[in-house]
Design a protein around this motif. Structure first.
Motif, short mmCIF file in Angstrom:
data_model
loop_
_atom_site.label_atom_id
_atom_site.label_comp_id
_atom_site.label_asym_id
_atom_site.label_seq_id
_atom_site.Cartn_x
_atom_site.Cartn_y
_atom_site.Cartn_z
N GLU A 188 24.48 47.22 51.80
CA GLU A 188 23.83 48.13 51.13
C GLU A 188 24.50 48.68 50.10
O GLU A 188 23.96 48.89 49.10
N LYS A 189 25.69 49.09 50.23
CA LYS A 189 26.46 49.75 49.14
C LYS A 189 27.34 48.99 48.39
O LYS A 189 28.10 49.45 47.50
N HIS A 190 27.54 47.40 48.58
CA HIS A 190 28.29 46.92 48.14
C HIS A 190 29.73 47.17 48.02
O HIS A 190 30.41 47.10 46.99
N LEU A 191 30.29 47.52 49.41
CA LEU A 191 31.57 47.82 49.54
C LEU A 191 32.36 46.77 50.43
O LEU A 191 31.62 46.17 51.17
N SER A 192 33.67 46.83 50.17
CA SER A 192 34.45 45.89 51.13
C SER A 192 34.66 46.70 52.30
O SER A 192 34.32 47.99 52.59
N GLN A 193 35.04 46.06 53.66
CA GLN A 193 35.40 47.07 54.86
C GLN A 193 36.71 47.73 54.48
O GLN A 193 36.42 48.90 54.98
N ALA A 194 37.39 47.61 53.60
CA ALA A 194 38.50 48.51 53.14
C ALA A 194 37.96 49.42 52.55
O ALA A 194 38.24 50.78 52.75
N ASP A 195 37.12 49.34 51.57
CA ASP A 195 36.43 50.39 50.90
C ASP A 195 35.50 51.20 51.82
O ASP A 195 35.55 52.59 51.71
N VAL A 196 34.79 50.73 53.05
CA VAL A 196 34.52 51.60 53.81
C VAL A 196 35.25 52.43 54.73
O VAL A 196 35.06 53.78 55.02
N ALA A 197 36.28 52.01 55.11
CA ALA A 197 37.30 52.52 55.58
C ALA A 197 37.83 53.93 55.00
O ALA A 197 37.92 54.92 55.76
N ARG A 198 38.20 53.74 53.50
CA ARG A 198 38.57 54.71 52.89
C ARG A 198 37.22 55.89 52.92
O ARG A 198 37.76 56.93 52.97
N GLN A 199 36.23 55.43 52.80
CA GLN A 199 35.16 56.64 52.71
C GLN A 199 35.18 57.35 54.07
O GLN A 199 34.56 58.31 53.95
N LEU A 200 35.50 56.60 55.33
CA LEU A 200 35.36 57.21 56.60
C LEU A 200 36.84 57.80 56.59
O LEU A 200 37.06 58.39 57.75
N GLN A 201 37.60 57.97 55.67
CA GLN A 201 38.98 58.67 55.86
C GLN A 201 39.87 57.85 56.85
O GLN A 201 40.72 58.58 57.65
N MET A 202 39.76 56.56 56.83
CA MET A 202 40.63 55.74 57.94
C MET A 202 41.28 54.71 57.02
O MET A 202 40.74 54.22 55.88
N PRO A 247 42.25 50.84 56.49
CA PRO A 247 41.45 49.23 56.92
C PRO A 247 41.93 48.89 58.44
O PRO A 247 41.07 48.30 59.05
N GLN A 248 43.27 49.20 58.66
CA GLN A 248 43.54 48.65 60.05
C GLN A 248 43.01 49.28 61.14
O GLN A 248 42.79 48.83 62.07
N ASN A 249 42.94 50.73 60.79
CA ASN A 249 42.21 51.54 61.88
C ASN A 249 40.91 51.17 62.29
O ASN A 249 40.56 51.12 63.49
N LEU A 250 40.15 51.05 60.94
CA LEU A 250 38.78 50.63 61.42
C LEU A 250 38.67 49.37 61.94
O LEU A 250 37.78 49.07 62.68
N SER A 251 39.62 48.36 61.45
CA SER A 251 39.40 47.11 62.25
C SER A 251 39.75 46.94 63.79
O SER A 251 39.03 46.58 64.40
N HIS A 252 40.57 48.18 63.90
CA HIS A 252 40.90 48.31 65.63
C HIS A 252 39.80 48.86 66.28
O HIS A 252 39.44 48.64 67.19
N VAL A 253 38.94 49.90 65.47
CA VAL A 253 37.74 50.38 66.20
C VAL A 253 36.91 49.36 65.98
O VAL A 253 36.19 49.32 67.39
#
Length: 128
Positions: A16-30, A32-38
């Protein structure tokens, strides 16, 4: 339709926001590796990230944390201690392909002890 699990929530945000997973991670203040682990159930979603994700999705943080808790509970039981070497141990996590074919590599994480965060000392691939 509202997503029913955390990986679906993240995928929906990406689309919906046209973001990569890494972009989403940054928006969540995480990281990318931590988001992947989650998303793999190896770590729980931090409360701060749930609040940020609420801002992106409108899904209540409590519901997001419950999704994370369920994913973590499923992921926590998927790991199996492979070997203990000099006080450290290897924990295996089957990949999706391995679960289907039982022939692909197994991811492993080297941990100093059971209380240490997974993956702090190293990560690699072992062939089975």
């Amino acid at each position: 339709m509202e997503p029913t699990n955390l990986p679906e929530v993240i995928k929906q945000v990406e689309e919906e926001k046209h973001l990569s997973q890494a972009d989403v991670a940054r928006q969540l203040q995480m990281t990318p590796q931590n988001l992947s682990h989650v998303l793999k159930g190896r770590r729980k979603l931090p409360a701060e990230a749930a609040i940020e994700l609420f801002d992106l999705t409108g899904i209540h943080p409590r519901k997001l944390l419950e999704m994370s808790k369920k994913l973590f509970a499923a992921g926590a039981h998927a790991g199996m201690i492979l070997a203990v070497v000099s006080g450290a141990f290897f924990v295996t996590y089957p990949t999706e392909t391995q679960a289907q074919t039982k022939t692909t590599p197994t991811q492993f994480l080297l941990c100093k002890d059971a209380t240490q965060d997974q993956g702090d000392l190293g990560q690699g691939t072992a062939h089975t």
